[in-house]
Design a protein around this motif. Structure first.
Motif, mmCIF file in Angstrom:
data_model
loop_
_atom_site.group_PDB
_atom_site.id
_atom_site.type_symbol
_atom_site.label_atom_id
_atom_site.label_comp_id
_atom_site.label_asym_id
_atom_site.label_seq_id
_atom_site.Cartn_x
_atom_site.Cartn_y
_atom_site.Cartn_z
ATOM 1 N N GLY A 1 40.054 -30.930 -26.907
ATOM 2 C CA GLY A 1 40.799 -29.696 -26.692
ATOM 3 C C GLY A 1 41.032 -28.961 -28.004
ATOM 4 O O GLY A 1 40.355 -29.224 -29.007
ATOM 5 N N TYR A 2 41.967 -28.039 -27.984
ATOM 6 C CA TYR A 2 42.348 -27.289 -29.188
ATOM 7 C C TYR A 2 43.811 -27.601 -29.449
ATOM 8 O O TYR A 2 44.685 -27.113 -28.740
ATOM 9 C CB TYR A 2 42.111 -25.793 -28.956
ATOM 10 N N ARG A 3 44.086 -28.489 -30.426
ATOM 11 C CA ARG A 3 45.443 -28.982 -30.607
ATOM 12 C C ARG A 3 45.860 -28.960 -32.087
ATOM 13 O O ARG A 3 46.046 -30.006 -32.706
ATOM 14 C CB ARG A 3 45.572 -30.400 -30.036
#
Ligand SMILES: [Zn+2]
Lengths: 144, 395
Positions: free
Chosen positions: B124-126
């Motif tokens: 994901g984008y974290r």
């Protein structure tokens, strides 16, 4: 090279353009800098301030140490194929009194680096997506 | 009042990649420690487990898990999580219980099974997760150790051959340790022929991860006396201090250090601060130490630790190594067990394994790897999230 637009790999961590800066915060009470940004509590044990201002960090510094990555890192890293090793530097920022990690620009390997060497912050491609080119900060030796 | 407790028994399941559940290793280590101590299981009134934290990994109930496996007998339990220092924190909990008079004998135990596959962050984008950030930017675990190693080279003149010599030294010691996972001797040429991972560190400069279990039976000095073990090695100090702001060394998984820009704040080294409290608590200095077990996640890191423990002035650890001072038979042997180089890291067991080694060394039971006349030993380790420890054992 594609004509896709440039976009920061991590939104809001650096400015764009020719003279990019990392974006951090600074505690208005004690002057401690934070990167990544910290805006809710100050980590200085002698300070309980909750007031922070966004600041651009120094875009030049000196190499604290350096290495490289000879093996392809796992995801979320997006590796070009075939994988090419790249150098990494930890850079001391004078005013902020902190060390920030980052890749070194393409084409510079560890043999061209040394502790104490002056470097500057530039933007370079990290990877491409279907929509844009993700750029991130990298350290580049300052031409002597 | 003495802060000391006695170490009555030590036990370890050999390190390796056995593929069993971690409980099995812990039970084997605990049974060996009980037998070594000559203490019946039912006399143990406190079970202190070192835990590790991973996705879906049940190590977080370590104290109760081991107590149940050994047979519930109504003892009180504790589980400590402190990354690489989990074992030391579990030992500190047992010491508190003993010194407060709440129990006389405690079992301290930690065990680990290596996870399958590569440890990598969730996708994901974290960007709020520093671990995600650094992997996304291409910074992996060896990066940090290589940065420390390269800095030694540029500042102190250490060489890659020095780092290789650490491996050669530890491999030789480990070859004499039946509990070590890797028992093969290596040459400097072997190390130089292994693949470069993160310049200047090669594959053989970096430690692996292993399955393993370690346990200690500890007691009040009074109990030790009553069972005829008044001369047992003692835990003289346990330091589990946090870093002090501002931490000036970039640590995994962070992308930057603290800033030391505020007035009155100085950049500090966490590693160097760990033994300070231990020396203070034990009332001894580095000159009193005969043997050290340090966390050699990389060969070069062993040299950093030697200086952090003040066994050599800053920048001079490599000279100590070149003199043969840190080898068995030298002035101040470091990692006579073979260290992580020969064991591979089993996180919740490792800090206890270090104390087990010192226990055997101080009793003169280390066979071919014995440090002659060792009376005082010190351990040191550092892990994630500001956890680290240093334990002093003396006899
Ligand atoms: Zn502040």
């Amino acid at each position: 090279m594609s004509d896709k637009p440039l976009a920061p790999a991590i939104e809001g961590w650096h400015t764009m353009g020719d003279q990019p800066h990392l974006i951090g915060t600074r505690c208005t009470a004690c002057g401690t800098y934070f990167f990544p940004k910290q805006s809710h509590y100050c980590k200085n044990p002698d300070c309980d301030s909750t007031d922070f201002e966004e600041v651009e960090l120094s875009r030049t510094g000196t190499v604290w140490s350096y290495t490289n990555a000879c093996y392809e890192p796992p995801a979320p890293f997006v590796a070009p194929q075939p994988f090419e090793p790249y150098a990494i530097a930890a850079v001391q920022l004078e005013a902020e009194q902190m060390v920030v990690l980052g890749q070194v620009v393409t084409g510079v390997d560890t043999e061209q680096l040394s502790v104490g060497m002056p470097v500057e912050l530039v933007l370079e491609t990290l990877h491409e997506t279907d929509d844009d080119i993700k750029v991130t900060w990298k350290w580049k030796p300052v031409a002597a | 009042m003495s802060n000391e407790i006695a170490i009555l028994g030590a036990g370890m399941h050999p390190w390796g990649k056995w593929g069993h559940n971690f409980v099995q290793y812990g039970v084997a280590a605990a049974r060996e420690a009980l037998a070594d101590a000559g203490v019946p299981w039912r006399d143990v009134r406190f079970v202190s487990g070192g835990a590790t934290v991973r996705c879906g990994y049940p190590g977080y109930v370590a104290g109760a898990t081991f107590a149940q496996a050994l047979g519930w007998q109504g003892a009180e339990v504790n589980t400590s999580y402190a990354a690489c220092a989990s074992g030391s924190q579990a030992l500190a909990a047992a010491r508190n219980k003993i010194l407060s008079g709440e129990c006389e004998v405690a079992l301290v135990v930690g065990a680990d099974t290596t996870p399958k596959g590569f440890l990598a962050p969730a996708g994901g984008y974290r960007p709020e997760d520093p671990d995600w950030v650094r992997f996304y930017l291409g910074i992996t675990n060896p990066t940090y150790f290589a940065l420390y190693a390269r800095r030694r080279m540029d500042l102190y003149g250490d060489t890659q051959e020095d780092f290789a010599q650490v491996k050669v030294k530890n491999a030789r010691a480990g070859s004499k340790n039946p509990r070590a996972r890797y028992r093969k001797c290596f040459s400097v040429e072997d190390v130089a022929a292994s693949a470069m991972v993160a310049d200047p560190l090669r594959l053989m400069d970096i430690c692996a991860t292993s399955d393993g279990g370690a346990a200690l039976i500890v007691s009040s000095l009074d109990y030790a006396r009553r069972i005829g073990k008044a001369d047992a090695p003692r835990v003289a100090a346990i330091s589990t201090v946090t870093p002090s702001f501002a931490s000036g060394v970039v640590e995994m998984p962070d992308i930057a250090t603290d800033s030391a820009a505020a007035a009155g704040i100085e950049a500090q080294s966490f590693r160097a601060s760990l033994p300070v409290k231990a020396y203070e608590e034990a009332g001894i200095g580095p000159e009193d130490v005969n043997v050290a077990e340090v966390y050699d996640l990389s060969t070069a890191l062993e040299l950093d630790w030697i200086e952090d423990l003040q066994l050599a002035p800053r920048g001079e650890a490599a000279q100590l190594l070149r003199n043969g001072d840190t080898a068995i038979g030298g002035r101040i042997p470091v990692n006579p067990s073979g260290g992580l180089a020969c064991f591979g890291e089993a996180v919740p067991a490792q800090a206890l394994a270090q104390v087990c080694e010192l226990t055997w060394q101080l009793r003169g039971q280390s066979g071919d790897r014995q440090v002659e006349g060792a009376k005082v030993g010190i351990t040191a380790n550092q892990g994630l999230f500001g956890h680290g420890s240093s334990v002093i054992v003396k006899r």
